[in-house]
Design an enzyme around this catalytic site. Sequence first.
Site, PDB file in Angstrom:
ATOM      1  N   CYS A   2      19.306  14.559  44.663  1.00  0.00           N
ATOM      2  CA  CYS A   2      18.322  14.905  45.677  1.00  0.00           C
ATOM      3  C   CYS A   2      18.466  16.383  45.998  1.00  0.00           C
ATOM      4  O   CYS A   2      19.569  16.914  46.110  1.00  0.00           O
ATOM      5  CB  CYS A   2      18.445  14.121  46.968  1.00  0.00           C
ATOM      6  SG  CYS A   2      18.239  12.365  46.765  1.00  0.00           S
ATOM      7  N   ARG A  27      17.639  18.156  40.468  1.00  0.00           N
ATOM      8  CA  ARG A  27      18.566  17.301  41.204  1.00  0.00           C
ATOM      9  C   ARG A  27      18.017  15.882  41.412  1.00  0.00           C
ATOM     10  O   ARG A  27      18.699  15.020  41.955  1.00  0.00           O
ATOM     11  CB  ARG A  27      18.871  17.916  42.570  1.00  0.00           C
ATOM     12  CG  ARG A  27      19.487  19.296  42.486  1.00  0.00           C
ATOM     13  CD  ARG A  27      19.713  19.850  43.857  1.00  0.00           C
ATOM     14  NE  ARG A  27      20.739  19.120  44.562  1.00  0.00           N
ATOM     15  CZ  ARG A  27      22.024  19.410  44.549  1.00  0.00           C
ATOM     16  NH1 ARG A  27      22.453  20.433  43.848  1.00  0.00           N
ATOM     17  NH2 ARG A  27      22.883  18.683  45.214  1.00  0.00           N
ATOM     18  N   TRP A  74      16.348  11.553  44.131  1.00  0.00           N
ATOM     19  CA  TRP A  74      16.937  10.710  43.091  1.00  0.00           C
ATOM     20  C   TRP A  74      17.266   9.401  43.805  1.00  0.00           C
ATOM     21  O   TRP A  74      18.133   9.358  44.676  1.00  0.00           O
ATOM     22  CB  TRP A  74      18.201  11.352  42.519  1.00  0.00           C
ATOM     23  CG  TRP A  74      18.738  10.613  41.335  1.00  0.00           C
ATOM     24  CD1 TRP A  74      18.357  10.749  40.035  1.00  0.00           C
ATOM     25  CD2 TRP A  74      19.772   9.614  41.347  1.00  0.00           C
ATOM     26  NE1 TRP A  74      19.069   9.893  39.234  1.00  0.00           N
ATOM     27  CE2 TRP A  74      19.942   9.181  40.017  1.00  0.00           C
ATOM     28  CE3 TRP A  74      20.546   9.035  42.338  1.00  0.00           C
ATOM     29  CZ2 TRP A  74      20.867   8.212  39.653  1.00  0.00           C
ATOM     30  CZ3 TRP A  74      21.474   8.053  41.982  1.00  0.00           C
ATOM     31  CH2 TRP A  74      21.628   7.657  40.645  1.00  0.00           C
ATOM     32  N   ASN A 100      20.279  13.842  51.607  1.00  0.00           N
ATOM     33  CA  ASN A 100      20.882  13.762  50.279  1.00  0.00           C
ATOM     34  C   ASN A 100      22.238  13.117  50.462  1.00  0.00           C
ATOM     35  O   ASN A 100      23.090  13.669  51.155  1.00  0.00           O
ATOM     36  CB  ASN A 100      21.026  15.176  49.693  1.00  0.00           C
ATOM     37  CG  ASN A 100      21.911  15.208  48.456  1.00  0.00           C
ATOM     38  OD1 ASN A 100      22.084  14.187  47.795  1.00  0.00           O
ATOM     39  ND2 ASN A 100      22.450  16.384  48.153  1.00  0.00           N
ATOM     40  N   GLY A 101      22.432  11.939  49.875  1.00  0.00           N
ATOM     41  CA  GLY A 101      23.719  11.248  50.014  1.00  0.00           C
ATOM     42  C   GLY A 101      23.506   9.760  50.183  1.00  0.00           C
ATOM     43  O   GLY A 101      22.424   9.240  49.896  1.00  0.00           O
ATOM     44  N   GLU A 485      30.561  13.828  22.997  1.00  0.00           N
ATOM     45  CA  GLU A 485      29.605  14.695  23.681  1.00  0.00           C
ATOM     46  C   GLU A 485      28.258  14.698  22.939  1.00  0.00           C
ATOM     47  O   GLU A 485      27.194  14.672  23.564  1.00  0.00           O
ATOM     48  CB  GLU A 485      30.198  16.116  23.795  1.00  0.00           C
ATOM     49  CG  GLU A 485      29.292  17.161  24.396  1.00  0.00           C
ATOM     50  CD  GLU A 485      28.809  16.869  25.817  1.00  0.00           C
ATOM     51  OE1 GLU A 485      29.274  15.912  26.436  1.00  0.00           O
ATOM     52  OE2 GLU A 485      27.936  17.605  26.290  1.00  0.00           O
ATOM     53  N   LYS A 489      24.691  13.555  24.582  1.00  0.00           N
ATOM     54  CA  LYS A 489      23.495  14.415  24.615  1.00  0.00           C
ATOM     55  C   LYS A 489      22.297  13.651  24.057  1.00  0.00           C
ATOM     56  O   LYS A 489      21.215  13.692  24.618  1.00  0.00           O
ATOM     57  CB  LYS A 489      23.702  15.694  23.778  1.00  0.00           C
ATOM     58  CG  LYS A 489      24.609  16.754  24.349  1.00  0.00           C
ATOM     59  CD  LYS A 489      24.098  17.482  25.560  1.00  0.00           C
ATOM     60  CE  LYS A 489      24.427  16.807  26.843  1.00  0.00           C
ATOM     61  NZ  LYS A 489      25.714  17.005  27.453  1.00  0.00           N
ATOM     62  N   GLU A 492      21.040  10.944  26.529  1.00  0.00           N
ATOM     63  CA  GLU A 492      20.399  11.506  27.723  1.00  0.00           C
ATOM     64  C   GLU A 492      18.995  12.024  27.457  1.00  0.00           C
ATOM     65  O   GLU A 492      18.102  11.873  28.273  1.00  0.00           O
ATOM     66  CB  GLU A 492      21.206  12.715  28.228  1.00  0.00           C
ATOM     67  CG  GLU A 492      22.487  12.399  28.894  1.00  0.00           C
ATOM     68  CD  GLU A 492      23.118  13.661  29.453  1.00  0.00           C
ATOM     69  OE1 GLU A 492      23.187  13.775  30.672  1.00  0.00           O
ATOM     70  OE2 GLU A 492      23.545  14.537  28.669  1.00  0.00           O
ATOM     71  N   HIS A 508      38.015  -0.711  12.510  1.00  0.00           N
ATOM     72  CA  HIS A 508      38.464  -1.773  13.428  1.00  0.00           C
ATOM     73  C   HIS A 508      37.279  -2.473  14.092  1.00  0.00           C
ATOM     74  O   HIS A 508      37.455  -3.156  15.093  1.00  0.00           O
ATOM     75  CB  HIS A 508      39.420  -1.190  14.471  1.00  0.00           C
ATOM     76  CG  HIS A 508      40.654  -0.600  13.855  1.00  0.00           C
ATOM     77  ND1 HIS A 508      41.625  -1.380  13.268  1.00  0.00           N
ATOM     78  CD2 HIS A 508      41.052   0.683  13.697  1.00  0.00           C
ATOM     79  CE1 HIS A 508      42.576  -0.593  12.786  1.00  0.00           C
ATOM     80  NE2 HIS A 508      42.243   0.668  13.031  1.00  0.00           N
ATOM     81  N   LYS A 607      20.937  16.219  38.089  1.00  0.00           N
ATOM     82  CA  LYS A 607      21.930  17.193  37.655  1.00  0.00           C
ATOM     83  C   LYS A 607      23.253  17.043  38.392  1.00  0.00           C
ATOM     84  O   LYS A 607      24.322  17.095  37.815  1.00  0.00           O
ATOM     85  CB  LYS A 607      21.356  18.593  37.891  1.00  0.00           C
ATOM     86  CG  LYS A 607      22.249  19.713  37.409  1.00  0.00           C
ATOM     87  CD  LYS A 607      22.255  19.783  35.920  1.00  0.00           C
ATOM     88  CE  LYS A 607      23.224  20.817  35.391  1.00  0.00           C
ATOM     89  NZ  LYS A 607      23.529  20.524  33.985  1.00  0.00           N
TER      90      LYS A 607
HETATM   91  O1  M6R Z   1      28.733  18.747  37.660  1.00  0.00           O
HETATM   92  P1  M6R Z   1      29.714  17.953  36.879  1.00  0.00           P
HETATM   93  O2  M6R Z   1      30.252  18.655  35.707  1.00  0.00           O
HETATM   94  O3  M6R Z   1      30.829  17.414  37.761  1.00  0.00           O
HETATM   95  O4  M6R Z   1      28.897  16.698  36.367  1.00  0.00           O
HETATM   96  C1  M6R Z   1      29.500  15.675  35.643  1.00  0.00           C
HETATM   97  C2  M6R Z   1      28.461  14.806  34.976  1.00  0.00           C
HETATM   98  O5  M6R Z   1      27.620  14.233  35.932  1.00  0.00           O
HETATM   99  C3  M6R Z   1      27.608  15.588  33.971  1.00  0.00           C
HETATM  100  O6  M6R Z   1      28.400  16.188  32.997  1.00  0.00           O
HETATM  101  C4  M6R Z   1      26.596  14.654  33.300  1.00  0.00           C
HETATM  102  O7  M6R Z   1      27.252  13.721  32.498  1.00  0.00           O
HETATM  103  C5  M6R Z   1      25.577  15.460  32.493  1.00  0.00           C
HETATM  104  N1  M6R Z   1      24.293  14.849  32.625  1.00  0.00           N
HETATM  105  C6  M6R Z   1      25.918  15.527  31.053  1.00  0.00           C
HETATM  106  O8  M6R Z   1      24.954  16.176  30.295  1.00  0.00           O
END
Ligand code: M6R
Length: 612
Positions: A2, A27, A74, A100-101, A485, A489, A492, A508, A607
């Site tokens: 948010c 956000r 969000w 926000n929260g 990673e 990506k 996402e 395995h 984010k």
């Molecule tokens: O701001 P942060 O690095 O603490 O965030 C951690 C994760 O929320 C963040 O890396 C998330 O997984 C991203 N969407 C990855 O691309």
Amino acid sequence: MCGIVGYTGPRQAYPVILKGLKRLEYRGYDSAGIALVNSDGLNVYKKKGKVAVLEEEMENLHINSHIGIGHTRWATHGEPSDRNAHPHVSQSGNIAMIHNGIIENYSQIKKELLKKGYTFKSDTDTEVLLNFIDDILQKNECTLEEAVRIALRRIVGAYCILLVHKDDPETIIAARKGSPLVIGIGKGEHFLASDASPIIEYTKEVVYVNDYEIAIVKPDELILKNLGNDKQTPFITKLNMEMAAIEKGGYDHFMLKEIFEQPTTIYDCLRGRLDAEQGTIVMGGIQKYADQIMNAPRIIIIACGTSWHAGLVAEYIIEETCRIPVEVEYASEFRYRNPVVHKGDVIIAISQSGETADTLVAIEKAKEQGAVIVGIVNVVGSSIARASHTGSYTHAGPEIGVASTKAFTAQLAVLTMVALKIGYEKGTLNKERFMYLCKELSEIPAKAEQVLKLDDHIKEIALKYKDAPDFLYLGRGYNFPVALEGALKLKEISYIHAEGYPAAEMKHGPIALVTSELPVVFVATKDAYHEKVVSNMQEIKARKGIVISVITEGDTVSPTLSNDVITIPAADEIVAPMLSVIPLQLLAYHIGVAKGYDVDKPRNLAKSVTVE
Ligand code: M6R
């Protein structure tokens, strides 16, 4: 999670707030809304969907107002919809609020309010807190500020709230605990936001509000108080950020811009710290705690998502160079179990945003048990940076694309410097190897530039496989976290199911998935395990899987086993992840774009994850 914006001053509030919401949309983008105050009272507009939908709705409205608040959501409590969108208006119709929260004890308070005859228009925890404040305001005939203070003493959870009252066309009341709030100080005006990006256009002087503080904000006055009603002195900080950093600069998407920024961001991260010729690494925050880190019986790395993957790479590097046992924990797991932390243990908390709720709470928990907290954070002045005993900023600049890219490589650059510095000072890394690794690290920005030249080739590969329903990503050693990673990506950005695995684990179980339809991405740069990875490639090939490999120049064997090859410059295995991840970022980006998705704002994500 948010984004919140507020303005009070001589300008028209609507354009300032709208622009701010667009900057904070990363956000959360389930709904957007704005409340403006003028002589007509409260004017509230909100719509499900992105900020653009709200903008269209408000297009022909001409509201003369110099104070307002805005929210981009969000969703947590209640589905994305017009009625669950913020701002919410209290039952009396007097107050509008954005939040926000998460209010954890909202259901108990809601029950009490229902008994008093309150009804609710939304499913949100926010509306409960708002009516709770309104109820206190009416019963006690106090000021809004007092009502907020009384209410917050009972609240369990995380919040950043902004409130405006229909009869007060000057004042925004704001408060925070666990969710960020920055206040920009202009000439006779104030700007409020979740981060500095909506503010830098107007002023560089900001105050980061602390947890349990309430701000009473008027055009030419900012008063900060704690929940005990004692005045606090606002600490004014100068923003070190330029407008260009939050604009797309000619790229189609922030994600692409941020991928292409990596040679510069890695360079900026090393600049002034690493001198490869002299063999020095200067890191003030680390130096101050060097003895504790060097003598730590154990290092625990805490992070989430991409930052957690950076932590896994760091585990390998620190154990190799410093010979200190390292554990890497998901912050969300660490905080809820009963972890054994000893006095003297060092916690390295990694976070791009510096606001991730799980990481923040995990840090507090470890701190209570006597651990030293080292924060590796990108956003300057963020909550995690401030909660850490010491640390080091990654200096990657604002990362706006929801998928983390440049933050990851900057985190690796900082963590590598920390490991080399500690290893050398501790004596577990000899001078020759230290000098060699410093040089290897210093060459990464130039090599990253070369990797980016492969963009067109990677796009072709992306177009070839964009319709595959599943992908596997495999790697060993330092490249195993890179495989994780790469898979994250792809998930996402393209919504394709993808799994990352240590290549040797395939036999395995997961090898059962391999068919002639399955693209398997090997992160197979030259390292100590290279021959083993080549064997794993053979195993996939023997089962007719499609092999896409990221390899080091000069490797003549892997291409014979691969359907597609991405060749990157040679680098020592310790620093190679900063290069091998770039093709995986580009692959995910191009697949997501080819599928027509909004790669900067992938569905269901935000984010900065400020809720647990
Ligand atoms: O701001 P942060 O690095 O603490 O965030 C951690 C994760 O929320 C963040 O890396 C998330 O997984 C991203 N969407 C990855 O691309």
